[in-house]
Motif scaffolding. Structure first.
Motif: not given
Length: 159
Positions: A83, A90-91, A62-64, A86-87, A17, A20-21
């Motif tokens: 998830e 995607q990041h 998570l940011r997805v 995916r995070a 997390l 990703s941020t």
């Protein structure tokens, strides 16, 4: 030796997390150090097909983007790990995550200028990484507790 903007120690859900941020905010170069062979933390190493989230569901988001479907309340082990994957995708965190990297020491290089992380890869090769900002996203409930003493912490007044 690469100077990192940010180093996140731990590639469990909290570490992913945070990574990703930081990736979304443009913190580059970014590194995530994980002592085990894989990312996913407690869910990867201690979970099983019957494991489910045992707390409020939003704490495990998570940011997805573009979930196939929303996780159920009390998500299953497989949903949490999907998830996490995916995070990472995607990041674009794949190249940032370094597994088999056990951090043994975090040292302030000079006040307000940065940090130096030192440790060993599982093949016993030592490493040292300088960075401007370090985040420890480790689970203190599992394994042997680690102690971290900071100079002046006894005088910390909350600022």
């Amino acid at each position: 030796m690469t100077q990192y903007d940010v180093v996140v120690v731990g590639a469990g859900l909290a570490g992913l997390l945070l990574a990703s941020t930081f990736a979304v905010s443009g913190a580059t170069p970014l590194a995530v150090l994980e002592k085990s062979l894989t990312a996913g933390g407690t869910w990867r190493h201690y979970g099983n097909a019957f494991s489910r989230v045992n707390s409020s569901e939003p704490s495990y988001r998570l940011r997805v983007k573009a979930r196939e479907q929303h996780n159920t309340n009390h998500s299953h082990h497989s949903e949490i790990l999907a998830e996490a994957v995916r995070a990472v995708d995607q990041h674009a965190l794949t190249t940032c995550i370094h597994t088999n990297a056990a951090v043994h020491r975090v040292t302030c290089t000079t006040p307000r200028s940065g940090w130096l992380l030192a440790g060993r890869r599982h093949d016993t090769t030592p490493f040292a990484l300088p960075c401007a900002f370090v985040v420890l996203a480790t689970n203190r409930r599992l394994g042997e507790p680690r102690r971290m003493d900071l100079p002046g912490e006894d005088a910390f007044g909350g600022t």
